[in-house]
Design an enzyme around this catalytic site. Structure first.
Site, PDB file in Angstrom:
ATOM      1  N   ASP A  14       1.115  -1.058  -0.106  1.00 40.33           N
ATOM      2  CA  ASP A  14      -0.088   0.088  -0.113  1.00 40.33           C
ATOM      3  C   ASP A  14       1.117   1.212  -0.230  1.00 40.33           C
ATOM      4  OD1 ASP A  14      -2.403   1.405  -0.235  1.00 40.33           O
ATOM      5  OD2 ASP A  14      -2.935   0.568   1.644  1.00 40.33           O
ATOM      6  N   HIS A 207      -7.788  -0.179   8.890  1.00 43.28           N
ATOM      7  CA  HIS A 207      -6.869   0.187   7.464  1.00 43.28           C
ATOM      8  C   HIS A 207      -6.958   1.165   7.777  1.00 43.28           C
ATOM      9  CE1 HIS A 207      -4.746  -0.973   4.184  1.00 43.28           C
ATOM     10  NE2 HIS A 207      -5.011   0.436   3.707  1.00 43.28           N
ATOM     11  N   CYS A 240      -1.401   9.800  -0.608  1.00 45.82           N
ATOM     12  CA  CYS A 240      -3.234   9.591  -1.236  1.00 45.82           C
ATOM     13  C   CYS A 240      -3.014  10.051  -2.527  1.00 45.82           C
ATOM     14  CB  CYS A 240      -4.397  10.151   0.177  1.00 45.82           C
ATOM     15  SG  CYS A 240      -5.768  10.071  -0.623  1.00 45.82           S
ATOM     16  N   ASN A 249      -0.551   5.199   4.941  1.00 50.36           N
ATOM     17  CA  ASN A 249      -0.783   5.037   6.032  1.00 50.36           C
ATOM     18  C   ASN A 249      -0.349   5.011   7.034  1.00 50.36           C
ATOM     19  OD1 ASN A 249      -0.730   3.362   3.468  1.00 50.36           O
ATOM     20  ND2 ASN A 249      -2.253   1.962   4.475  1.00 50.36           N
TER      21      ASN A 249
HETATM   22  P1  HMG Z   1     -10.082  -3.197 -16.765  1.00 46.07           P
HETATM   23  O1  HMG Z   1      -8.597  -1.679 -17.656  1.00 46.07           O
HETATM   24  O2  HMG Z   1     -11.513  -2.845 -16.675  1.00 46.07           O
HETATM   25  O3  HMG Z   1      -9.206  -4.824 -17.219  1.00 46.07           O
HETATM   26  O4  HMG Z   1      -8.996  -2.402 -15.491  1.00 46.07           O
HETATM   27  P2  HMG Z   1      -9.397  -5.468 -18.503  1.00 46.07           P
HETATM   28  O5  HMG Z   1     -10.108  -7.079 -17.736  1.00 46.07           O
HETATM   29  O6  HMG Z   1     -10.717  -4.461 -19.239  1.00 46.07           O
HETATM   30  O7  HMG Z   1      -8.277  -5.494 -18.777  1.00 46.07           O
HETATM   31  C1  HMG Z   1      -7.899  -4.501 -19.411  1.00 46.07           C
HETATM   32  C2  HMG Z   1      -6.399  -4.363 -19.653  1.00 46.07           C
HETATM   33  O8  HMG Z   1      -5.267  -5.241 -18.488  1.00 46.07           O
HETATM   34  C3  HMG Z   1      -5.852  -5.574 -20.438  1.00 46.07           C
HETATM   35  O9  HMG Z   1      -4.434  -5.556 -21.367  1.00 46.07           O
HETATM   36  C4  HMG Z   1      -6.044  -6.700 -19.194  1.00 46.07           C
HETATM   37  O10 HMG Z   1      -5.136  -8.122 -19.785  1.00 46.07           O
HETATM   38  C5  HMG Z   1      -4.455  -6.182 -18.501  1.00 46.07           C
HETATM   39  P3  HMG Z   1      -4.914  -5.126 -22.315  1.00 46.07           P
HETATM   40  O11 HMG Z   1      -4.915  -6.126 -23.396  1.00 46.07           O
HETATM   41  O12 HMG Z   1      -5.403  -4.114 -22.876  1.00 46.07           O
HETATM   42  O13 HMG Z   1      -2.949  -5.278 -22.812  1.00 46.07           O
HETATM   43  N1  HMG Z   1      -5.505  -6.902 -16.914  1.00 46.07           N
HETATM   44  C6  HMG Z   1      -4.269  -7.255 -16.168  1.00 46.07           C
HETATM   45  N2  HMG Z   1      -2.961  -7.220 -16.595  1.00 46.07           N
HETATM   46  C7  HMG Z   1      -1.836  -7.978 -15.171  1.00 46.07           C
HETATM   47  N3  HMG Z   1      -2.711  -8.071 -14.177  1.00 46.07           N
HETATM   48  C8  HMG Z   1      -3.757  -8.436 -14.045  1.00 46.07           C
HETATM   49  C9  HMG Z   1      -4.863  -7.853 -15.218  1.00 46.07           C
HETATM   50  N4  HMG Z   1      -6.112  -7.414 -15.371  1.00 46.07           N
HETATM   51  C10 HMG Z   1      -6.675  -7.477 -16.485  1.00 46.07           C
HETATM   52  N5  HMG Z   1      -4.560  -8.793 -12.659  1.00 46.07           N
HETATM   53  C11 HMG Z   1      -8.334  -4.462 -13.490  1.00 46.07           C
HETATM   54  C12 HMG Z   1      -9.667  -3.453 -14.184  1.00 46.07           C
HETATM   55  C13 HMG Z   1      -8.774  -5.242 -11.942  1.00 46.07           C
HETATM   56  C14 HMG Z   1      -7.610  -4.972 -13.921  1.00 46.07           C
HETATM   57  C15 HMG Z   1      -7.925  -2.755 -13.268  1.00 46.07           C
HETATM   58  O14 HMG Z   1      -8.883  -2.111 -12.498  1.00 46.07           O
HETATM   59  C16 HMG Z   1      -6.436  -2.990 -11.714  1.00 46.07           C
HETATM   60  O15 HMG Z   1      -5.391  -3.299 -12.070  1.00 46.07           O
HETATM   61  N6  HMG Z   1      -7.226  -2.135 -10.721  1.00 46.07           N
HETATM   62  C17 HMG Z   1      -6.333  -2.668  -9.457  1.00 46.07           C
HETATM   63  C18 HMG Z   1      -6.368  -1.260  -9.143  1.00 46.07           C
HETATM   64  C19 HMG Z   1      -5.528  -1.420  -7.456  1.00 46.07           C
HETATM   65  O16 HMG Z   1      -4.430  -2.151  -7.357  1.00 46.07           O
HETATM   66  N7  HMG Z   1      -5.514  -0.472  -6.596  1.00 46.07           N
HETATM   67  C20 HMG Z   1      -4.635  -0.256  -5.598  1.00 46.07           C
HETATM   68  C21 HMG Z   1      -4.862  -1.418  -4.573  1.00 46.07           C
HETATM   69  S1  HMG Z   1      -6.271  -1.430  -3.475  1.00 46.07           S
HETATM   70  C22 HMG Z   1      -6.341   0.056  -2.964  1.00 46.07           C
HETATM   71  O17 HMG Z   1      -5.430   0.343  -1.330  1.00 46.07           O
HETATM   72  C23 HMG Z   1      -7.076  -0.119  -1.700  1.00 46.07           C
HETATM   73  C24 HMG Z   1      -6.696  -1.179   0.423  1.00 46.07           C
HETATM   74  O18 HMG Z   1      -5.484  -0.328   0.859  1.00 46.07           O
HETATM   75  C25 HMG Z   1      -7.015  -0.691   0.859  1.00 46.07           C
HETATM   76  C26 HMG Z   1      -7.896   1.188   1.184  1.00 46.07           C
HETATM   77  O19 HMG Z   1      -6.965   1.386   1.944  1.00 46.07           O
HETATM   78  O20 HMG Z   1      -9.029   1.216   1.022  1.00 46.07           O
HETATM   79  C27 HMG Z   1      -6.548  -2.060  -0.128  1.00 46.07           C
HETATM   80 MG    MG Z   2      -4.914   1.225   1.851  1.00 46.94          MG
END
Ligand code: HMG
Ligand code: MG
Length: 288
Positions: A14, A207, A240, A249
């Site tokens: 994070d 968290h 952030c 965090n």
């Molecule tokens: P999308 O664009 O809707 O996905 O994103 P898609 O399925 O249409 O795929 C688009 C492209 O991404 C494709 O590639 C896929 O192959 C690729 P292209 O054909 O265009 O070259 N792709 C991937 N590549 C690698 N690994 C994967 C993957 N999935 C698709 N897993 C998606 C949807 C969920 C992938 C995107 O929105 C995403 O990765 N989101 C994650 C964002 C993130 O990591 N945020 C931070 C973590 S959460 C957080 O910090 C909160 C937390 O701390 C708690 C809090 O504080 O609240 C946990």
């Molecule tokens: Mg977080």
């Protein structure tokens, strides 16, 4: 009996996902190796998300390949979908916990996952099933448990509903994220009153991001409601994306000192955390 709290380290994931600079793999590994085997409940080391969304985590497979495993600390990674699960599984790493993540608010769900809250639960269902079938534990995250950067204040009932949605997939522990650090002891307490109707305190973690400087107060409020697991990031890594310049965090060392002052045990080696915090702060200084 002395009160005891579990401290769950999320800095390498994070924290570093929010640093502007992509930290080299060797630096990440040195940080992680300093955090394992020192009494933390777990260390979250990265994520298998889209590198276009979060380029800072694109090297998580290399981190898993290079980090040390001669310790008994559970290691966790975030996985958003089956593509991420497959990429993780291909590493063969002995990671014990997979974290899936959803939001209590629609605005953040769109911004973070490009889908609605309901769709996100459907999307992670096969990830949860695959992880459990593969002998991994699963942790759920709920973001925006008090406030959303897009939708404003979040109703406690909406948080309870999504916690229930996660636990309908499997009886997983759930970490409640104050993603933008806008929560107060009052809003955290009200949120927990609703969530505790659907999930016991023993299965919940707090968290708290320290954006608003209230993370410690929010931890205290959550402890009053019975929570005994808290996430934190060594050196206060991260920031952030919705509040430029704001702290990340809540810092692990700050949480440890706060708990120690209240006579609460964590079993964490404070000196080792201080060394890791120094390393983390040096990373931040270069990244700034
Ligand atoms: P999308 O664009 O809707 O996905 O994103 P898609 O399925 O249409 O795929 C688009 C492209 O991404 C494709 O590639 C896929 O192959 C690729 P292209 O054909 O265009 O070259 N792709 C991937 N590549 C690698 N690994 C994967 C993957 N999935 C698709 N897993 C998606 C949807 C969920 C992938 C995107 O929105 C995403 O990765 N989101 C994650 C964002 C993130 O990591 N945020 C931070 C973590 S959460 C957080 O910090 C909160 C937390 O701390 C708690 C809090 O504080 O609240 C946990
Ligand atoms: Mg977080």
């Amino acid at each position: 009996m002395t009160d005891r709290v579990q401290v769950y380290e999320v800095g390498p994931r994070d924290g570093l996902q929010n640093e502007k600079r992509v930290i080299p793999v060797t630096e990440k590994i040195a940080l992680i190796d300093g955090l394992t085997g020192i009494g933390l409940a777990a260390v979250e080391v990265g994520s298998f998300v889209s590198p276009r969304w979060v380029p800072q985590m694109a090297d998580t497979a290399a981190v898993l390949a290079g980090m040390g495993w001669a310790h008994d600390t559970p290691v966790a990674v975030l996985v958003p979908n089956l593509k991420g699960w497959e990429a993780f599984a291909a590493t063969g790493a002995p990671v014990s916990e997979i974290a899936v993540f959803v939001s209590a608010s629609e605005g953040f769900s769109r911004a973070n996952l490009n889908c609605s809250v309901a769709e996100s639960l459907t999307r992670i269902a096969p990830v949860v099933a695959a992880a459990l079938a593969d002998g991994r534990r699963v942790r759920g995250y709920v973001s925006c448990v008090t406030d959303c950067p897009f939708d404003g204040p979040v109703a406690p009932g909406a948080v309870a509903e999504v916690v229930r949605g996660l636990r309908d997939l499997a009886p997983m522990p759930v970490s409640l994220g104050d993603t933008i650090g806008a929560g107060t002891p009052q809003t955290v307490g009200a949120m927990l009153d609703a969530v505790l109707e659907v999930c016991p305190a023993a299965d919940l973690a707090g968290h708290f991001h320290d954006t608003g400087g209230r993370a410690l107060g929010n931890i205290d409020a959550a402890m009053e409601k019975g929570l005994r697991t808290f996430d934190s990031a060594v050196g206060g890594l991260g920031g952030c994306p919705y509040a430029p310049g704001a702290p990340g965090n809540v810092a692990t060392e700050v949480v440890l000192d706060h708990l120690a002052a209240a006579g609460i045990e964590t079993g964490v080696d404070r000196d080792a955390v201080a060394r890791a915090a120094q390393r983390a702060r040096a990373m931040k200084a270069v990244a700034a």
